[in-house]
Design a protein around this motif. Structure first.
Motif, PDB file in Angstrom:
ATOM      1  N   ASP A   1       0.818  -1.231   0.000  1.00 29.18           N
ATOM      2  CA  ASP A   1       0.000   0.000   0.000  1.00 29.18           C
ATOM      3  C   ASP A   1       0.847   1.274   0.000  1.00 29.18           C
ATOM      4  N   ASP A   2       2.116   1.135   0.352  1.00 25.84           N
ATOM      5  CA  ASP A   2       3.007   2.308   0.389  1.00 25.84           C
ATOM      6  C   ASP A   2       3.647   2.572  -0.980  1.00 25.84           C
ATOM      7  N   ILE A   3       3.347   1.699  -1.956  1.00 25.09           N
ATOM      8  CA  ILE A   3       3.990   1.777  -3.274  1.00 25.09           C
ATOM      9  C   ILE A   3       3.018   2.391  -4.283  1.00 25.09           C
ATOM     10  N   PHE A   4       3.470   3.427  -4.968  1.00 28.04           N
ATOM     11  CA  PHE A   4       2.637   4.120  -5.961  1.00 28.04           C
ATOM     12  C   PHE A   4       3.326   4.002  -7.321  1.00 28.04           C
ATOM     13  N   VAL A   5       2.706   3.245  -8.213  1.00 26.56           N
ATOM     14  CA  VAL A   5       3.297   3.037  -9.538  1.00 26.56           C
ATOM     15  C   VAL A   5       3.043   4.294 -10.386  1.00 26.56           C
ATOM     16  N   SER A   6       4.048   4.668 -11.175  1.00 26.49           N
ATOM     17  CA  SER A   6       3.916   5.903 -11.956  1.00 26.49           C
ATOM     18  C   SER A   6       4.599   5.762 -13.312  1.00 26.49           C
ATOM     19  N   ASP A   7       4.640   6.862 -14.042  1.00 29.53           N
ATOM     20  CA  ASP A   7       5.286   6.813 -15.359  1.00 29.53           C
ATOM     21  C   ASP A   7       6.778   7.122 -15.272  1.00 29.53           C
ATOM     22  N   GLY A   8       7.341   7.150 -14.087  1.00 32.21           N
ATOM     23  CA  GLY A   8       8.794   7.288 -13.995  1.00 32.21           C
ATOM     24  C   GLY A   8       9.247   8.182 -12.859  1.00 32.21           C
ATOM     25  N   ALA A   9      10.521   8.029 -12.507  1.00 31.62           N
ATOM     26  CA  ALA A   9      11.080   8.765 -11.374  1.00 31.62           C
ATOM     27  C   ALA A   9      11.231  10.258 -11.670  1.00 31.62           C
ATOM     28  N   LYS A  10      11.453  10.590 -12.954  1.00 30.03           N
ATOM     29  CA  LYS A  10      11.599  12.013 -13.280  1.00 30.03           C
ATOM     30  C   LYS A  10      10.313  12.757 -12.933  1.00 30.03           C
ATOM     31  N   SER A  11       9.169  12.208 -13.373  1.00 32.92           N
ATOM     32  CA  SER A  11       7.885  12.861 -13.084  1.00 32.92           C
ATOM     33  C   SER A  11       7.663  12.948 -11.579  1.00 32.92           C
TER      34      SER A  11
ATOM     35  N   ASN B   1       6.843  16.016  -9.338  1.00 36.89           N
ATOM     36  CA  ASN B   1       5.455  16.146  -8.866  1.00 36.89           C
ATOM     37  C   ASN B   1       5.319  16.139  -7.351  1.00 36.89           C
ATOM     38  N   ILE B   2       6.274  15.527  -6.671  1.00 33.02           N
ATOM     39  CA  ILE B   2       6.151  15.387  -5.208  1.00 33.02           C
ATOM     40  C   ILE B   2       6.005  16.755  -4.533  1.00 33.02           C
ATOM     41  N   LEU B   3       6.540  17.791  -5.183  1.00 32.09           N
ATOM     42  CA  LEU B   3       6.474  19.122  -4.562  1.00 32.09           C
ATOM     43  C   LEU B   3       5.035  19.633  -4.443  1.00 32.09           C
ATOM     44  N   ASP B   4       4.115  19.022  -5.185  1.00 31.27           N
ATOM     45  CA  ASP B   4       2.700  19.399  -5.081  1.00 31.27           C
ATOM     46  C   ASP B   4       2.170  19.282  -3.650  1.00 31.27           C
ATOM     47  N   ILE B   5       2.745  18.342  -2.874  1.00 33.71           N
ATOM     48  CA  ILE B   5       2.159  18.102  -1.545  1.00 33.71           C
ATOM     49  C   ILE B   5       2.817  18.941  -0.446  1.00 33.71           C
ATOM     50  N   PHE B   6       3.781  19.778  -0.836  1.00 33.25           N
ATOM     51  CA  PHE B   6       4.445  20.603   0.186  1.00 33.25           C
ATOM     52  C   PHE B   6       4.093  22.077  -0.001  1.00 33.25           C
ATOM     53  N   GLY B   7       4.232  22.812   1.105  1.00 37.16           N
ATOM     54  CA  GLY B   7       3.918  24.237   1.074  1.00 37.16           C
ATOM     55  C   GLY B   7       5.071  25.044   0.500  1.00 37.16           C
TER      56      GLY B   7
ATOM     57  N   ARG C   1      -3.169  13.390  -4.241  1.00 38.64           N
ATOM     58  CA  ARG C   1      -2.603  14.049  -5.438  1.00 38.64           C
ATOM     59  C   ARG C   1      -2.713  13.114  -6.655  1.00 38.64           C
ATOM     60  N   GLN C   2      -2.312  11.885  -6.473  1.00 41.08           N
ATOM     61  CA  GLN C   2      -2.300  10.939  -7.582  1.00 41.08           C
ATOM     62  C   GLN C   2      -3.718  10.637  -8.079  1.00 41.08           C
ATOM     63  N   THR C   3      -4.660  10.472  -7.145  1.00 41.90           N
ATOM     64  CA  THR C   3      -6.021  10.117  -7.576  1.00 41.90           C
ATOM     65  C   THR C   3      -6.678  11.278  -8.317  1.00 41.90           C
ATOM     66  N   THR C   4      -6.225  12.494  -8.048  1.00 42.64           N
ATOM     67  CA  THR C   4      -6.792  13.657  -8.747  1.00 42.64           C
ATOM     68  C   THR C   4      -6.093  13.925 -10.073  1.00 42.64           C
TER      69      THR C   4
END
Ligand code: MLT
Length: 400
Positions: A100-110, A114-120, A276-279
């Motif tokens: 459940d802690d693993i989120f599959v994506s289109d790559g590490a670059k993205s 994208n991770i910065l979306d969740i920070f202020g 973030r991912q589900t949206t």
């Protein structure tokens, strides 16, 4: 009136590898008779492992069949892939990571962007210098330009960043390192995790090149104590399984990972990333996830390992041949990148031009990765063996 994200105006005019491609294209156009060897961008050249090709075909057949066709999949990735990742990349190596802690994506670059979306806003962000440009550029885009702290990765620091004397919020680490090819041992990684726990920092650990590790250096930051409380890890199938043109990776956000808000409540980062991912993301295609799962079959592991060994042989060939003629070279062991100290009288860019014009070999200027990369070039081992042999011969001949 349309306003723009003005932070984009703070970026360099174009992305490093776009600049290089432009220069190389212009050179080729002006010199059509020259055979240019590309050891610049870290793009694989071996074809996909056969198990992945078979899985892609099988997946395509399933998608063309009324009974087995699939529409939207889970945004986090199909359970068949998340489960096999949790088993093979973590529990088989003695690391407890839940699927459940693993989120599959289109790559590490993205994901690293994208991770910065969740920070202020206004985070203090530490990055290595030199560094993979994505970490830096995405922080500039997010408005963190004035609070970026660059940690020198020089010969004195074994070409890895060392913990700063002051607290920071986010820390980007990459091992095996892009661009320097240096690999962190357990002790160094533990020092970073201890620093992060002590200073309430979050480590963003990029393990895109872990498959190149052939000794007992850690493949994952979760191999060291306490990391699940202070680190997110990014993984990629690009280098491990030749997926640069297929696109698949994953990000681990452990459920233990929390941040405390101004009002004192504890927020789980996994929930924010899931939100973030589900949206913003509809998941990686079923076909591609099938191919990624095939990487973990016994035959898949074998075929991927053979490809990695092929690139590692290239890396040691480049390293040893250039050392023989007196160049100072690091990386290239447990890593696909060779980091070469350039001769006096050149800058990184002038040596890049010199090699392009005189040996017709494309490299990457170290200064393109940051000021501390000045004086170096990066040579990628992702070319064919024959190209690597010819490239080092040409470079050696320039010395003669
Ligand atoms: C590189 O050359 O640094 C890599 O190919 C970049 C990437 O993986 O995005």
């Amino acid at each position: 009136m349309i306003t723009i994200n003005k932070n984009y105006l703070d970026l360099e005019k174009s992305y490093l590898f776009t600049d290089i491609a432009r220069k190389v294209n212009a050179f080729e156009k002006a010199n059509p008779d020259k055979k240019v060897i590309r050891l610049g961008i870290g793009d694989v050249t071996l074809p996909l492992p056969q198990v992945c090709v078979d899985a892609l075909k099988e997946g395509a057949e399933e998608m063309g069949n009324k009974e087995t066709f699939r529409g939207y999949g889970p945004e986090q990735g199909y359970p068949f892939l998340r489960d096999i990742i949790a088993k093979c990349d973590f529990s088989d190596r003695g690391i407890d990571i839940d699927a459940d802690d693993i989120f599959v994506s289109d790559g590490a670059k993205s994901d690293t962007g994208n991770i910065l979306d969740i920070f202020g806003p206004n985070l203090k962000v530490a990055v290595g210098d030199p560094v993979y440009p994505v970490y830096l550029d995405t922080n500039i885009m997010a408005g963190n330009k004035d609070s970026i702290i660059k940690l020198p990765c020089t010969a004195e620091t074994n070409f890895q960043p060392v913990p700063p004397s002051k607290p920071v919020d986010l820390i980007y680490l990459c091992s095996p390192n892009n661009p320097t090819g240096s690999v962190m041992d357990h002790e160094t990684m533990q020092a970073w995790v201890d620093y992060a726990l002590e200073n309430k920092s979050l480590i963003l650990f990029d393990a895109a090149y872990e498959a190149f590790i052939s000794d007992d250096s850690p493949h994952s930051i979760y191999e060291v104590n306490g990391a699940k409380k202070c680190a997110i890890e990014f993984r990629s199938f690009s280098k491990k399984a030749g997926f640069t043109g297929v696109r698949c990776g994953y990000t681990v956000v452990p459920s233990d990972l929390t941040v405390t808000t101004e009002n004192g409540s504890e927020i789980k980062l996994r929930e924010l990333w899931n939100r973030r991912q589900t949206t913003k993301f509809n998941g990686v295609s079923y076909i591609v996830q099938k191919a990624a799962a095939a990487v973990y079959t016994p035959e898949g592991e074998k075929q991927c390992r053979e490809n990695i060994e092929y690139y590692l042989r290239n890396a040691s060939l480049i390293k040893e041949a250039l050392e023989e003629v007196g160049y100072e070279v690091s990386g290239g062991k447990n890593a696909p990148y060779v980091w070469l100290s350039i001769p006096d009288g050149h800058t990184s860019w002038s040596f890049f031009d010199y090699l392009l014009e005189n040996a017709n070999v494309v490299t990457t200027p170290g200064s393109g990765f940051g000021a501390c990369g000045e004086g170096y070039i990066r040579i990628s081992s992702f070319g064919s063996y024959e190209d690597c042999v010819e490239a080092v011969e040409r470079i050696k001949n320039l010395k003669a």
